[in-house]
Design a protein around this motif. Structure first.
Motif, short mmCIF file in Angstrom:
data_model
loop_
_atom_site.label_atom_id
_atom_site.label_comp_id
_atom_site.label_asym_id
_atom_site.label_seq_id
_atom_site.Cartn_x
_atom_site.Cartn_y
_atom_site.Cartn_z
N TYR A 64 1.41 10.48 -5.63
CA TYR A 64 1.86 11.58 -4.78
C TYR A 64 2.09 12.81 -5.67
O TYR A 64 3.17 12.98 -6.23
N THR B 86 0.84 -1.19 0.00
CA THR B 86 0.00 0.00 0.00
C THR B 86 0.88 1.24 0.00
O THR B 86 1.71 1.42 0.89
N GLY B 87 0.75 2.06 -1.05
CA GLY B 87 1.55 3.29 -1.14
C GLY B 87 2.91 3.11 -1.77
O GLY B 87 3.66 4.08 -1.86
N SER C 193 4.54 12.70 5.24
CA SER C 193 3.51 12.65 4.20
C SER C 193 4.13 12.62 2.81
O SER C 193 3.45 12.29 1.83
N PRO D 190 6.69 11.14 -0.08
CA PRO D 190 7.24 9.81 -0.39
C PRO D 190 8.75 9.84 -0.54
O PRO D 190 9.40 10.90 -0.46
N SER E 4 3.38 2.78 3.78
CA SER E 4 4.68 2.09 3.69
C SER E 4 5.88 3.03 3.83
O SER E 4 7.02 2.60 3.65
N ARG E 5 5.63 4.28 4.17
CA ARG E 5 6.70 5.29 4.18
C ARG E 5 7.90 4.89 5.04
O ARG E 5 9.06 5.16 4.69
N GLY F 224 3.13 7.04 2.27
CA GLY F 224 1.88 6.71 2.94
C GLY F 224 2.09 5.64 4.00
O GLY F 224 2.98 5.74 4.84
N TRP G 35 7.93 4.85 -2.54
CA TRP G 35 7.12 4.38 -1.42
C TRP G 35 6.79 5.55 -0.49
O TRP G 35 7.56 6.48 -0.32
#
Length: 211
Positions: free
Chosen positions: A107, A16-17, A138, A140, A180-181, A178, A176
């Motif tokens: 993003y 995810t992300g 916030s 990436p 998974s940041r 969100g 990556w």
């Protein structure tokens, strides 16, 4: 950037992300590689020390903030450790590439202020770690691979999570953010190989919003 608008690159979800964009940077390589070569000639990469010892990769930086390490820790610095001069600006082609890759990943407003350049030789590696020293999570992370292949290890929120092994090639981009940041990630020991443009090296550019 028109070159990215015209192409329809492959999009491989990782979590995810997070996604892998194979070959995403290839359309701008004729501009990107000379700009990077010039930077590395003027600001040669160095082996940084960390509390765990000397890194196996050599590093340089671009942007408002460069990544530096020593035996006591590591941080973002506005000046180069050897000259105390500011880091050079990130070339427009690299900024535009990072913004385009981030948009592709979902993003839309990514404007990096730091570009870490890691130079890998055969045997070089990067242990699993989190990118957690930035101010704004916030935003990436955009990672560009150049030169010989490498296995990128993309894990999870815990160090013990089993990482996915991604066979990165010249021109591939990974993004990556969100959820998974702050996932753990690293690079397996690089195997000896040769690339027509970079020879026996792999170069990785990691673009972040540090401050």
């Amino acid at each position: 950037m028109d070159l990215f608008a015209e192409q329809q690159p492959e999009f491989v979800p990782l979590a995810t992300g997070a996604c892998w964009l194979p070959g995403f940077a290839l359309p701008v390589m004729d501009t990107l590689w000379p700009a990077l070569q010039q930077h590395l000639c003027q600001h040669p990469p160095q082996q940084m020390m960390t509390p765990m010892g000397l890194m196996s990769v050599r590093t340089s930086s671009m942007g408002d903030w460069g990544w530096v390490g020593n035996a006591h820790g590591y941080a973002y610095s506005a000046t180069q450790p050897d000259t105390q001069l500011p880091w050079p600006a990130i070339p427009p082609v690299i900024l535009e590439l990072a913004a385009a890759a981030a948009r592709k990943a979902g993003y839309p407003d990514f404007v990096p202020d730091s570009c870490l350049i890691n130079v890998y030789e055969a045997g070089s590696k990067m242990g699993l770690h989190q990118d957690k020293d930035e101010m704004d999570f916030s935003q990436p992370i955009v990672s560009l691979s150049l030169g010989i292949p490498a296995i990128f290890l993309f894990g999870g929120a815990r160090r013990t999570d089993k990482p996915v092994k991604i066979p990165l090639q010249h021109g591939d981009v990974v993004v990556w953010g969100g959820v998974s940041r702050r996932f753990y990630h690293g690079v397996a020991p690089v195997k000896a190989d040769s690339h027509p443009l970079l020879g026996s090296k792999r170069i990785n550019l990691t673009l972040r919003k540090a401050k």
